[in-house]
Design a protein around this motif. Structure first.
Motif, PDB file in Angstrom:
ATOM      1  N   ILE B 577       0.870  -1.162   0.000  1.00 40.16           N
ATOM      2  CA  ILE B 577       0.000   0.000   0.000  1.00 40.16           C
ATOM      3  C   ILE B 577       0.911   1.216   0.000  1.00 40.16           C
ATOM      4  O   ILE B 577       1.691   1.410   0.930  1.00 40.16           O
ATOM      5  N   LEU B 578       0.862   1.997  -1.062  1.00 37.34           N
ATOM      6  CA  LEU B 578       1.771   3.142  -1.159  1.00 37.34           C
ATOM      7  C   LEU B 578       1.117   4.383  -0.577  1.00 37.34           C
ATOM      8  O   LEU B 578      -0.097   4.569  -0.668  1.00 37.34           O
ATOM      9  N   THR B 579       1.920   5.238   0.038  1.00 40.81           N
ATOM     10  CA  THR B 579       1.429   6.498   0.576  1.00 40.81           C
ATOM     11  C   THR B 579       2.278   7.615  -0.014  1.00 40.81           C
ATOM     12  O   THR B 579       3.330   7.342  -0.585  1.00 40.81           O
ATOM     13  N   PRO B 580       1.827   8.869   0.123  1.00 39.52           N
ATOM     14  CA  PRO B 580       2.609   9.952  -0.484  1.00 39.52           C
ATOM     15  C   PRO B 580       4.039  10.038   0.050  1.00 39.52           C
ATOM     16  O   PRO B 580       4.893  10.647  -0.580  1.00 39.52           O
ATOM     17  N   GLU B 581       4.304   9.418   1.196  1.00 34.88           N
ATOM     18  CA  GLU B 581       5.671   9.430   1.705  1.00 34.88           C
ATOM     19  C   GLU B 581       6.580   8.550   0.854  1.00 34.88           C
ATOM     20  O   GLU B 581       7.786   8.685   0.899  1.00 34.88           O
ATOM     21  N   ASP B 582       5.983   7.609   0.120  1.00 32.19           N
ATOM     22  CA  ASP B 582       6.803   6.731  -0.699  1.00 32.19           C
ATOM     23  C   ASP B 582       7.278   7.466  -1.931  1.00 32.19           C
ATOM     24  O   ASP B 582       6.544   8.256  -2.522  1.00 32.19           O
TER      25      ASP B 582
END
Lengths: 257, 611
Positions: B577-582
């Motif tokens: 699950i990707l988040t904007p921090e990635d």
């Protein structure tokens, strides 16, 4: 891994309109120790209650030793060899230790075996022998926990569900009880599903772990690998980098990877 | 181009500081913004807004700010962001927003590239980023923190509480009467007002320079989506470091007087939207897609009657939309039917989204599937797509109200020109074209040639002046067979699926096309749960055969609409699950093509192995 003794598949459990378990699947291999970690309210206890029949799932299946047991009454589940040690060590306070143990063996027709097993639990927990005629309500918290586990053992279960056995106990007692859980698993071949907040202890004794967050499993792995995960370290073991200022209050976002 | 000669004014003012001073005086105790505090929306008036911005600006002057100094802000949307922004501008400073998801290393790069002298951090978390790198930022003077929670015991000569800055500003004001009004007059329309760092998918970010004139020119067109009315509400939740949200939250209300409501967090946007029920709503396609899949999923769980009613009503709405798209007025019978459908069904759907008061709905900053726009039109929302980029201060083209052509991004904004170069690149000219990249004359010279802004996008103009974007110039795929494929068209169709959040099509110099798919964890988990597909974590969900089949069906649905060479033959699900921090995602949740191609090199190669 050995063939699973318990298979939980897509289980959903509700408290009235509130969905507490939102589709959970996991397996427990025969002879293994599996732990479920999670914060308060994540749904750990609800899972155990669903497995042992105290609560009925709205959806999904629970298969124990090849038999579907979801929705079955708790006493029938217990007879199949699945003992539930509830949270908060609910012993019968006005019965003596010996009577409590006898209650644990109510399903068994063989008095000889029962006597033998009473001896066995006294071996594991010598303090219970000393307190055999004392009312359970007068025992200390640790002794009550020992009694609750012993009472479950008296049914000669194939599997035990342990709900936070470390709750409210001193670190030394926790260690003692966990050591005995491991011994019971090794010596008696009892499969264990352990729900814990004391993540460090649970991950040390279990082989495999699941992490539960608001009713869903977000992570699973062998306990050795879980101990190395950043999220586990920070959110369950309280180990975190202190950052540039030497103190850090803010929490990283949980990523579960 | 008539206006270009005489400069632009909004409410008779030609720069942001004078405009701000003017509207603060005019509006006084009207509500400028609202922030939720312990569950209650608290109002901030224009007078308070003006007062606090003035103190913030003068506080900076007291700390040694000189006109032209750069002030960087790293914070989620909050009133303090706006006080700092307009305070800085009012005393001749330059503001620069930094994404809160940026890493300390990225913060260091931007602080040094922009020569930031004053740095505003939202809280402890953001403060730690700058503290970690400040030893390598020699020009940095002071760090100001908005929220001191957890920092009361922290003492550092370079770090200061925002409240202390305001006090400093108030004292400076008392000791230097009249100084503020003189400073407000310093910036000229042609002067640099703000830096906006563009999230480069390749190479380091570049600081785009926008002048007061650029911004005021764009404000002149701010009402294209809906005529402003007193009491209009808007919701602020996209990052203010992006030019679109910055314009919408900070600049647009200077012209319209709309009240800005700050969402509590990105997770509470749906609830906050229902509470605020904005008059105009701007969102990126990602958000519009999420709303749509939310409704689609709720409908699956609805009663049979509910489903039938929804299908009937949205069908009526689609008929009306078809008439509008064809440029015809729907017949009276259909209009009446649409009213009935609205009262019975569609209005409830809009209410559940919080869009029942929305007179204008704008989508931009990324491509959107035409079917999605049509669905919103069927709901009865006047959704308009806009196109533009940081380098032209946000808006270059917009869909006109009277003539909607789906698949296009509308026509050139008034008083500007759009042209397509011989190689297909879209060029823009007009007062909205930026001043260039900060301290980077070479890149500026490559980007603005003879007054034409080279967008890097490829597109076509039709006879009526409607612009169709094909793709980013560097994204176009040329397959091994020599066929040109525009990946974004395929990706947009894929994203229309409620199960797919984003996708990257691959196939440059390959025999066939493949794609990497980012699932929507919620909808796919619900799908698996409905079908009794056991899964534990996200990776096991992705690997489930039923989920693989589901995504393949979605791809096949899109494949049917594509030419044979363009069909997708294989796919791979991103198992995290990707988040904007990635690093894989832009702050607006788009997959970065170049990076994803690099990072998932092995799985991509794997898709092209002979099987």
């Amino acid at each position: 891994m050995a063939e699973p003794l318990l298979v939980v598949s897509n289980v959903e459990t509700y408290y009235g309109p509130i969905m507490a378990i939102r589709g959970v699947s996991f397996t427990v291999p025969r002879g293994g120790i599996v732990t479920i970690l999670g914060a308060n309210g994540a749904g750990k206890t609800t899972i155990l209650k669903t497995v042992s029949g105290v609560m009925d799932p709205q959806k999904g299946t629970v298969t124990f030793a090849g038999r579907q047991i979801q929705g079955m009454d708790p006493d029938r589940v217990a007879r199949l060899g699945l003992s539930h040690v509830p949270e908060g060590r609910e012993v019968f306070p006005f019965l003596t230790v010996r009577e409590n143990l006898a209650m644990g063996a109510f399903t068994r027709p063989d008095p000889g075996g029962v006597a033998q097993d009473t001896e066995m639990v006294y071996e594991y927990f010598p303090v219970l022998r000393a307190r055999a005629e004392q009312r359970a309500g007068s025992l200390s918290g640790g002794e009550q926990q020992m009694l609750a586990i012993s009472r479950a053992l008296m049914a000669r279960p194939a599997m035990m569900l342990l709900d936070e056995p470390s709750l409210g106990l001193s670190p030394r007692l926790v260690k003692e009880i966990f050591d005995i859980i491991v011994r019971i698993n090794r010596e008696r071949g009892v499969t264990v599903l352990l729900v814990e907040q004391n993540a460090h202890m649970a991950l040390t004794i279990a082989d495999y772990g699941y992490v539960l967050e608001v009713g869903r499993i977000v992570m699973e792995d062998t306990c050795a690998r879980l101990l190395e995960k950043e999220d586990i370290k920070e959110f369950y073991l309280g180990i975190k980098e202190t950052g540039v200022r030497g103190t850090r209050r803010w929490k990283r976002k949980k990523m579960w990877r | 181009m008539s206006e270009a000669g005489r400069g632009f004014t909004v409410h008779g003012q030609a720069t942001l500081p004078t405009l701000f001073r003017h509207v603060v005086r005019e509006r006084g105790d009207a509500v400028a913004m609202r922030e939720k505090d312990l569950g209650i929306w608290r109002a901030i008036t224009w007078r308070q807004y003006g007062e606090r911005a003035r103190r913030a600006g003068l506080g900076l002057v007291g700390l040694g700010l000189r006109p032209g100094d750069v002030v960087s802000i790293i914070a989620d949307n909050c009133p303090e962001w706006l006080y700092t922004d307009l305070g800085t501008l009012s005393v001749g400073g330059i503001t620069n927003g930094i994404y809160t998801t940026d890493s300390p290393r990225q913060v260091e790069y931007i602080v040094n590239d922009s020569g930031t002298r004053f740095f505003f951090a939202e809280n402890e978390e953001q403060l730690d980023k700058i503290l970690e790198v400040r030893a390598r930022c020699p020009q940095l003077v002071t760090i100001v923190v908005y929220d001191m929670e957890g920092l009361h015991a922290f003492r550092d000569p370079q770090v200061m509480d925002f409240a202390a800055l305001l006090e400093l500003g108030a004292r400076y004001d008392r000791e230097h009467p009249g100084a503020f009004d003189r400073m407000v007059e310093i910036p000229q329309p042609e002067d640099l007002a703000t830096l906006v760092y563009t999230s480069g998918t390749t190479g380091p970010p570049k600081g785009a320079m926008l002048s007061h004139r650029n911004i005021l020119f764009q404000l002149g067109y701010a009402d294209f989506a809906a005529e402003p009315r007193p009491g209009d509400q808007q919701l602020s939740f996209l990052p203010l470091s992006h030019i679109a949200e910055r314009t919408f939250t900070v600049f647009y209300p200077l012209r319209t007087g709309a009240t800005v409501n700050f969402a509590e967090s990105i997770d509470t946007v749906p609830e906050n939207l229902r509470e605020v029920a904005p008059a105009v709503f701007f969102a990126v396609p990602r958000i519009w897609e999420k709303f749509y899949s939310g409704v689609a999923l709720r409908m699956r769980d609805a009663t049979r009657l509910g489903r039938l009613a929804y299908r009937w009503a949205i069908g009526v709405g689609a008929c009306v939309a078809d008439h509008r798209l064809a440029g015809r007025r729907p017949p009276a019978g259909l209009r009446l039917l649409h009213r009935v459908a609205d009262v019975l069904v569609l209005d409830n759907v809009k209410r559940s989204l919080g869009l029942h008061r929305a007179r204008g709905a704008v989508t931009g900053a990324a491509p959107i599937a035409p079917d999605l726009i049509k669905w919103y039109m069927a709901l009865g929302l006047d959704m308009r797509e806009v196109y533009g980029q940081t380098e032209n201060c946000g808006l270059a083209t917009a869909m006109p109200a009277d003539r909607i052509k789906l698949g296009s991004v509308g026509v050139a904004r008034p008083d500007t020109e759009v042209r397509v170069a011989r190689d297909g690149e879209i060029l823009l000219r007009g007062p909205h074209v930026f001043m260039g990249y900060y301290k980077n004359p070479e890149r500026t010279a490559q980007t603005i040639v003879d007054g034409w802004l080279h967008t890097g996008d490829v597109g076509e103009l039709d006879a009526e002046g409607f612009l169709r974007i094909t793709d980013r110039m560097k994204d176009i795929i040329i397959t091994a067979g020599g066929k040109n494929v525009t990946p974004s068209e395929i990706e947009n169709q894929l994203k229309f699926s409620p199960y797919i959040t984003d996708a990257v099509v691959i196939g440059d110099q390959r025999k066939f096309l493949s794609c990497l798919v980012m699932l929507d964890p919620e909808t796919v988990a619900q799908f698996a749960q409905e079908r009794n597909v056991p899964f534990t974590n996200f990776a096991s969900l992705c690997r489930a055969q039923e989920v693989q089949d589901l995504i393949w069906d979605e791809i096949e649905r899109v494949n049917k609409q594509l030419a044979r060479v363009e069909t997708i033959k294989r796919f791979h699900l991103i198992e995290q699950i990707l988040t904007p921090e990635d690093e894989e995602l832009t702050p607006t949740m788009k997959l970065k093509r170049a990076l994803v191609n690099r990072k998932y090199k092995d799985v991509i190669e794997n898709m092209y192995l002979e099987r």
